[in-house]
Write a protein that holds these residues in place. Sequence first.
Motif, PDB file in Angstrom:
ATOM      1  N   GLY A 129       1.009  -1.324   0.020  1.00 27.84           N
ATOM      2  CA  GLY A 129       0.120  -0.135  -0.050  1.00 27.84           C
ATOM      3  C   GLY A 129       0.928   1.433   0.191  1.00 27.84           C
ATOM      4  N   ASN A 130       0.512   2.326  -0.653  1.00 28.55           N
ATOM      5  CA  ASN A 130       1.486   3.396  -0.996  1.00 28.55           C
ATOM      6  C   ASN A 130       0.402   4.740  -0.233  1.00 28.55           C
ATOM      7  OD1 ASN A 130       3.203   2.421  -2.516  1.00 28.55           O
ATOM      8  ND2 ASN A 130       1.943   2.914  -4.474  1.00 28.55           N
ATOM      9  N   PHE A 131       0.993   5.600   0.105  1.00 29.96           N
ATOM     10  CA  PHE A 131       0.849   6.776   0.731  1.00 29.96           C
ATOM     11  C   PHE A 131       0.253   7.742  -0.348  1.00 29.96           C
ATOM     12  CE2 PHE A 131       1.104  11.441   1.620  1.00 29.96           C
ATOM     13  CZ  PHE A 131       0.235  11.518   2.878  1.00 29.96           C
ATOM     14  N   LEU A 132      -0.906   8.160  -0.641  1.00 26.35           N
ATOM     15  CA  LEU A 132      -1.488   8.805  -1.435  1.00 26.35           C
ATOM     16  C   LEU A 132      -1.575  10.326  -1.364  1.00 26.35           C
ATOM     17  CD1 LEU A 132      -4.637   6.637  -2.010  1.00 26.35           C
ATOM     18  CD2 LEU A 132      -2.649   6.817  -3.514  1.00 26.35           C
ATOM     19  N   LYS A 133      -0.771  11.163  -2.003  1.00 25.60           N
ATOM     20  CA  LYS A 133      -0.962  12.482  -1.991  1.00 25.60           C
ATOM     21  C   LYS A 133      -2.186  13.034  -2.916  1.00 25.60           C
ATOM     22  CE  LYS A 133       3.871  14.117  -1.991  1.00 25.60           C
ATOM     23  NZ  LYS A 133       4.923  14.718  -2.524  1.00 25.60           N
ATOM     24  N   ARG A 134      -3.022  13.621  -2.169  1.00 22.96           N
ATOM     25  CA  ARG A 134      -4.363  14.142  -2.755  1.00 22.96           C
ATOM     26  C   ARG A 134      -4.412  15.468  -3.352  1.00 22.96           C
ATOM     27  NH1 ARG A 134      -8.132  14.016   1.609  1.00 22.96           N
ATOM     28  NH2 ARG A 134      -6.361  13.916   3.067  1.00 22.96           N
TER      29      ARG A 134
END
Length: 508
Positions: A472-477
């Motif tokens: 799982g990746n951290f998502l920049k929104r």
Amino acid sequence: MGLDTIVRNGLIVTESGVLPAGQEIGISNGKISLIGFGLPEGPETKIIDAQGAYITPGGVDSHVHLAQRNAPTGDTWETGTRSAVAGGTTTVLAFASQTKEMTSLFPVLEEYHEKSRGQSYCDYGFHFILTNPSETILWQELPRIAKEEGITSVKLYMTYELYKLSDRQLLDTMLACRSLGLTTMIHAENSDMINFLIQGLERNENTAPFFHAISAPKIAEDEASYRAIRLAELVDAPVLLVHVSSDGAMKHIREAQTRLLPIHAETCPHYLFLLSDKLANHEHDAFHGAKGVCSPPLRHNPEDLEALWRGISNDTFTIFSSDHAPTKYDHPQGKKAGIIDGIPKFSKIPKGIPGIETRLSLLFSETEGCLPKERARLSLARFVQLTSGNPARLYGLTRKGSIMPGFDADLVVWHPHNQGEKTIAQEKLHHGVDYTPFEGMRVRNWPRLTMLRGEIVWDADKDSVTGVKGFGNFLKRENGRLLVGKLGQLPAGMIEGERDLWRPRPVA
Ligand code: DUC
Ligand code: ZN
Ligand code: ZN
Ligand code: ZN
């Protein structure tokens, strides 16, 4: 170059309905690259047979609590996201929580990155809980964090001594968030009403878990929801009322939406399926009711559930999230922190219940995908809007929540013909806590496969989470989009000079 994967023989559900049978999903490099009939198969192409079942987008659960300091027995990123994928959720948004004495958000941010890095089975992002919204935080840190970190939402509380903001702080924060285009979540309950009732109940020694549901009645939620909406209206800010549990609050929301105010609302599985009898004790366990303590509390009557189902069907609610806020039951720092000197004290019970894994199947069970049209509570299209499409747009997740070319290949393949019917049982779940409040409930279907960026991460045929921790990746929104109402509805009759008050300030 052939496709990496083709998912065939499924019924693809989009936000506007089910696509004609026979369409296939082509996946390359973790993204959906083609949708159509008879997609070209290369020598290396992997074929996934959906066996005639529905395929919906991977769930986006935009309200979960993982690894928060105030819940030492709750889920970690590892256990919480493992549970997510086993229930069809491929993206979660969890809370990075400021405490009142913290004068900067950067240490909190680092703490949450630290806790989640390399630990997640699904993609994820953070919201900030703001408990001390100083000028510096609002006008210097939030703009930087939004731009550099892609954290574009905050949660504000109107209750709890350690969290709550005054009306003045709410106004200042709403105005800043409006200027920055951030999504503002509000926990709306009237703190003084609740404290007044807690004291009265305790004075009369009514301290069993059940009295939690008496101490925070619907009127406390109604009042605060109304106030939050009026505060937002004054500064022309869009807000999202989270975990709405009362028909009165819903009516205020509906009324505001009718006036085209940008007021969004969320509800959760427990407010559609559970009542306050869950807080009753059992003969063999005088504290059993603590398992049902959440906030706002479960309500008393079947009509309360019916009212919320109407809001699900008629678009009053924009999103449906789990509010997964687990604590272990049988643990002195978990629910049993509410036993003081051998006496149950409801006001000391940690508030929150697990639900990240059961969210999708509970709601899916009520759709046309499981029931004949006349008995279904919602269409499949509405299911997809509530559980993935809308939360993705509302929170600026631009590659999530839809089965469309260019989007991440996050998919749920259900069992064909309700073959996934099962009874919810703690021993079958993947979270880190020791119970589920949905124990014993029948669901009509369950995800057979969960795919995250083209990889199978849950496989019910193997009864196994097949994804790996850390995938799982951290998502920049990006900034979220308004889904209801519109900005610019300044109070009627406002004169020119007054209008300048609300002009967004230039951001540092
Ligand atoms: N608020 C939440 O959002 N979740 C659990 C408890 C609470 O008060
Ligand atoms: Zn809350
Ligand atoms: Zn029992
Ligand atoms: Zn919550």
